[in-house]
Design a protein around this motif. Structure first.
Motif, PDB file in Angstrom:
ATOM      1  N   SER A 471      28.986  53.149  71.374  1.00  0.00           N
ATOM      2  CA  SER A 471      27.781  52.712  72.449  1.00  0.00           C
ATOM      3  C   SER A 471      27.203  51.501  71.434  1.00  0.00           C
ATOM      4  CB  SER A 471      26.921  53.719  73.046  1.00  0.00           C
ATOM      5  OG  SER A 471      26.014  53.031  73.798  1.00  0.00           O
ATOM      6  N   LEU A 472      27.104  50.637  72.302  1.00  0.00           N
ATOM      7  CA  LEU A 472      26.363  49.353  71.253  1.00  0.00           C
ATOM      8  C   LEU A 472      25.224  48.826  72.483  1.00  0.00           C
ATOM      9  CD1 LEU A 472      29.301  47.142  70.120  1.00  0.00           C
ATOM     10  CD2 LEU A 472      27.769  48.563  69.008  1.00  0.00           C
ATOM     11  N   SER A 473      24.091  48.698  71.744  1.00  0.00           N
ATOM     12  CA  SER A 473      22.949  48.044  72.657  1.00  0.00           C
ATOM     13  C   SER A 473      22.242  47.113  71.658  1.00  0.00           C
ATOM     14  CB  SER A 473      21.697  49.333  72.705  1.00  0.00           C
ATOM     15  OG  SER A 473      21.230  49.709  71.234  1.00  0.00           O
ATOM     16  N   MET A 474      21.028  46.383  72.283  1.00  0.00           N
ATOM     17  CA  MET A 474      20.658  45.316  71.599  1.00  0.00           C
ATOM     18  C   MET A 474      20.080  45.863  70.191  1.00  0.00           C
ATOM     19  SD  MET A 474      19.799  42.202  72.354  1.00  0.00           S
ATOM     20  CE  MET A 474      19.004  40.885  72.162  1.00  0.00           C
ATOM     21  N   LYS A 475      19.834  46.638  69.864  1.00  0.00           N
ATOM     22  CA  LYS A 475      19.544  47.446  68.439  1.00  0.00           C
ATOM     23  C   LYS A 475      20.487  47.058  67.432  1.00  0.00           C
ATOM     24  CE  LYS A 475      16.011  50.543  69.857  1.00  0.00           C
ATOM     25  NZ  LYS A 475      15.542  52.105  69.731  1.00  0.00           N
ATOM     26  N   ASP A 476      22.097  47.005  68.165  1.00  0.00           N
ATOM     27  CA  ASP A 476      23.033  46.943  67.144  1.00  0.00           C
ATOM     28  C   ASP A 476      23.592  45.561  67.096  1.00  0.00           C
ATOM     29  OD1 ASP A 476      23.795  49.841  66.819  1.00  0.00           O
ATOM     30  OD2 ASP A 476      24.003  49.594  69.053  1.00  0.00           O
ATOM     31  N   LEU A 477      22.942  44.662  67.572  1.00  0.00           N
ATOM     32  CA  LEU A 477      23.394  43.094  67.525  1.00  0.00           C
ATOM     33  C   LEU A 477      22.662  42.764  66.082  1.00  0.00           C
ATOM     34  CD1 LEU A 477      22.469  41.774  70.928  1.00  0.00           C
ATOM     35  CD2 LEU A 477      24.554  42.705  70.173  1.00  0.00           C
ATOM     36  N   PRO A 478      23.387  41.838  65.584  1.00  0.00           N
ATOM     37  CA  PRO A 478      23.100  41.340  64.227  1.00  0.00           C
ATOM     38  C   PRO A 478      21.822  40.386  64.182  1.00  0.00           C
ATOM     39  CG  PRO A 478      24.944  40.135  64.786  1.00  0.00           C
ATOM     40  CD  PRO A 478      24.974  41.180  65.842  1.00  0.00           C
ATOM     41  N   TRP A 479      21.366  40.027  65.168  1.00  0.00           N
ATOM     42  CA  TRP A 479      20.177  38.822  65.414  1.00  0.00           C
ATOM     43  C   TRP A 479      19.001  39.525  65.214  1.00  0.00           C
ATOM     44  CZ3 TRP A 479      24.262  38.547  69.050  1.00  0.00           C
ATOM     45  CH2 TRP A 479      25.353  38.154  68.550  1.00  0.00           C
ATOM     46  N   HIS A 480      18.410  39.737  64.237  1.00  0.00           N
ATOM     47  CA  HIS A 480      16.896  40.211  64.223  1.00  0.00           C
ATOM     48  C   HIS A 480      15.982  39.018  64.107  1.00  0.00           C
ATOM     49  CE1 HIS A 480      18.765  44.072  63.863  1.00  0.00           C
ATOM     50  NE2 HIS A 480      19.510  43.649  63.060  1.00  0.00           N
ATOM     51  N   PRO A 481      14.882  39.215  64.939  1.00  0.00           N
ATOM     52  CA  PRO A 481      13.871  38.064  64.704  1.00  0.00           C
ATOM     53  C   PRO A 481      13.052  38.006  63.289  1.00  0.00           C
ATOM     54  CG  PRO A 481      13.432  39.396  66.756  1.00  0.00           C
ATOM     55  CD  PRO A 481      14.619  40.170  65.714  1.00  0.00           C
TER      56      PRO A 481
END
Length: 709
Positions: A471-481
């Motif tokens: 399960s992948l959510s926004m937290k797993d995306l590699p683009w952190h501010p």
């Protein structure tokens, strides 16, 4: 003629004489019977009376008169008692229980011979030293014969089969129980041997009395365990007694159908088999005796009916043998193998278990083996930004067998679940022994604006007990501010100012929040209050970059006030689903340049018609020589406010605030007597004007309401 006549005369004389003689003979015969000429022979009885086995006494009467009465009697301790019955003459028989239900009398006439019999079940206690009497009575004549039961034998009874039990010492105990025998003397012999039972064993007997004067005996022998390891070993017990015509015996072998301790062999246990991974086949054997189990493992390639390969288990078999609490043995054999699809696919492993108690070995089979290769996820799911504002997810699974695999993608959030269409590419590895697959899906990036949004992938394969899920959510995306510092402009009292904060390398959704920190208290901006005219404007501008990420400029525009904002902090908080918590940046303590005047909030009392009321407006940094104060009244339906002059019901004063240490803090007050027609639905305004700067500041009340009481 004369001769013939003579013969006739002679016949007439002789015939009557003969007839008279016959009649006289018959009368004599009858008379002789009437005088007791019948004969009772000795009673015939079995050579031995056996307790519990039916016996019959026979009595025969010769020269039986028609009216002869034959009865049976029993004599105990000098007292006689008739065994009563009703008899029918002729060839018919009748049975009836006499004295008790164990006596049956039969009788039969054959010409002038009468046969009587008495059948009963001898009982040691009841019939020992009892005399049976067969008595015949005709008129005044009586004759009898007797049979004396001097001895009633009790034959040994084998109430149960010979008992075999296992002892803690490792021996086997054989026990025979013989019951209800008489007389006391009995002979029991135990023998054992292989094939022929020639060796006589020493036994232990225990004799006991019964209330009916019979005896019981228990006889046992103990034989070491090792002797039972030969399947030809036999144990025989023989007993002799006076009640028996010939000795009786029982022979026991480890291969008797009722032998209790033959091996119980469970099915072969083994987990799923995976290509190239060592695994263990296990077979449990229990409840056997003696400890003489042998095990062979065989392999039948492709389940061939004719071809078997015996496995050399010297290095890969583990044996655990143990003795259980019931003195039997258990045995666990385990075989470690490393299955490969080339050799083991469809093959059968066989476990052969042999024991002296078995006519032939017990066989357990695995069934055709299935060798699997489980999908391996050697690298994480790859996430990239694609064109057209789409996010791409790539799953790579490797080294699985068989080829068929199911991969499904879907996204879900609070209001639903939706399937995604994927593209799959399958390739072979290791010379077609295993397979790889790559599954790719794309989804619009705006879906991730919902923080509950999840991308879920599930794959199923026959080698897996349960499906695997990622399960992948926004937290797993590699683009952190990446959040920069707050840009703080020059701050002047009551002059509008804008602060900015730059954020780079992020993806939607991104949210910013602004806060005012004063004396340790954190207040979210904008401040929602009907009592202030201060406004805060917050904005967030996003721009898509060449690498498909976003940059963002967050801004806060407000009018600082020196009395409340001096040395306070402005904080910008950045939140993104990929972050564990918000990122915060601070402006540091604000420095606000002072303006020439400040006006506080007007204090309004409750206005009651006809009663004196006082409104107060605080003015800071007030200089009577540089500033002037004017009060206005504004009605709802009139755009232009009207200046208030001192009159009989309203009076305006402006004086220094004696309660403040600041010499430039003043209070401007208006004292009035509220009138409903004039004051209801109006607003009062306090305006301060600078005589030199021309700057004007003012505060106004809410729309007033005048109460009648």
């Amino acid at each position: 003629m004369e001769g013939t006549l003579a013969w006739i005369i002679a016949a007439c004389v002789i015939v009557p004489i003969i007839l008279i003689a016959v009649v006289l003979w018959l009368r004599f015969k009858k008379r002789s019977k009437a005088h007791g000429s019948f004969i009772i022979r000795d009673i015939e009885a079995p050579p031995k009376l056996i307790d519990g086995e039916e016996a019959t006494l026979h009595c025969t009467v010769d020269n039986d008169p028609e009216d002869l009465c034959v009865t049976w009697w029993i004599r105990r301790s000098g007292q006689e008692q008739e065994i009563q019955t009703s008899q029918m003459r002729g060839h018919s028989e009748e049975e009836e229980g006499l004295l008790d239900t164990s006596y049956v009398i039969r009788s039969q006439r054959d010409g002038h011979q009468y046969k009587a019999s008495l059948s009963f079940i001898p009982h040691i206690e009841r019939h020992r030293d009892v005399t049976f009497i067969c008595r015949g009575v005709y008129g005044q004549h009586q004759k009898e014969k007797t049979f004396h039961c001097k001895t009633v034998y009790g034959k040994p009874k084998l109430s149960q089969p010979v008992i075999r039990s296992l002892l803690e010492s490792g021996e086997v105990k054989y026990l025979i129980n013989l019951e209800k025998f008489w007389p006391k003397s009995i002979k029991i012999i135990w023998r054992c041997g292989v094939e022929k039972t020639e060796e006589i064993l020493s036994s232990t007997e225990s004799l006991s009395d019964n209330p009916d004067t019979t005896y019981n005996i228990s006889s046992e022998v103990r034989i070491p365990e090792d002797r039972h390891k030969d399947p030809g070993f036999r144990v025989q017990v023989t007993w002799e007694h006076k009640s028996m015509d010939k000795p009786e015996s029982r022979e026991l072998s480890i291969r008797d159908p009722d032998y209790r301790w033959t091996p119980v062999v469970e099915e072969i246990k083994f987990p799923r088999l995976f290509h190239g991974s060592a695994t263990t086949l296990q077979c449990n054997i229990s409840e056997y005796f003696p400890d003489a189990v042998t095990v062979k493992w065989l392999l039948s390639p492709q389940n061939s009916a004719e071809l078997y390969e015996e496995i050399n288990t010297a290095n890969n078999q583990r044996i655990i043998s143990r003795r259980e609490s019931d003195n039997t043995y258990s045995y666990t054999t385990s075989l470690t193998i490393t299955p490969t699809r080339g050799k083991h696919q469809g093959a059968v492993y066989i476990c052969l278990v042999d024991h002296p108690s078995l006519e032939k070995p017990i066989e357990r089979r695995t069934g055709g083996l299935q060798v699997y290769a489980k999908p391996q996820m050697l690298v994480p799911i790859e996430i990239t930004m694609a064109e057209s504002s789409r996010v791409q997810f790539s799953l790579n699974l490797q080294k699985f067998y068989p080829k068929d695999i199911t991969i499904s993608w879907h996204w879900e959030k609070t209001n639903g679940k939706y399937q995604l269409s994927a593209e799959e590419r399958v390739s072979t590895q290791d010379g077609h022994l295993t397979y790889d697959v790559t599954s790719v899906v794309q989804t619009p990036d705006h879906l991730f604006k919902d923080p509950q949004m999840k991308i879920i992938v599930v794959w199923k394969h026959v080698s897996m007990e349960i499906p695997e899920i990622r399960s992948l959510s926004m937290k797993d995306l590699p683009w952190h501010p990446h959040v920069g510092s707050i840009n703080v402009p020059k701050m002047e009292d009551e002059k509008k100012a804008t602060m900015t904060c730059d954020i780079a390398k992020n993806s939607d959704p991104l949210s910013t929040s602004w806060f005012n920190k004063n004396d340790g208290n954190l207040t979210a901006l904008p401040i929602e209050s009907s009592k202030t005219e201060r406004t805060y404007r917050i904005s967030q501008k996003e721009k898509r970059q060449k690498d498909n990420t976003y940059s963002c400029e967050a801004s806060l525009t407000f009018t600082p006030i020196i009395s409340s904002d001096q040395v306070s902090e402005i904080i910008c908080g950045v939140e993104h689903p990929s972050l564990e918590g918000p990122i915060e940046r601070s402006s540091g303590h604000l420095h606000i340049d002072r303006s020439d005047v400040e006006i506080g909030e007007i204090k309004i009392p409750k206005l009651i018609k006809g009663e004196n009321a006082r409104m107060e407006c605080p003015i800071y940094h007030y200089n009577p020589g540089k500033h002037t104060v004017t009060w206005f009244q504004k009605k709802m339906d009139v755009d232009k406010p009207i200046a208030i002059q001192n009159e009989h019901r309203r009076r305006v004063t402006t004086n220094r605030d004696q309660a403040s240490d600041d010499q430039n803090t003043y209070k401007s007050c208006i004292e009035l007597i509220p009138v409903s027609e004039e004051d209801n639905g109006t607003s009062y305004i306090c305006r301060v004007e600078g005589s030199n700067s021309g700057q004007t500041k003012e505060k106004s009340t809410r729309w007033l309401k005048v109460y009648s009481c």
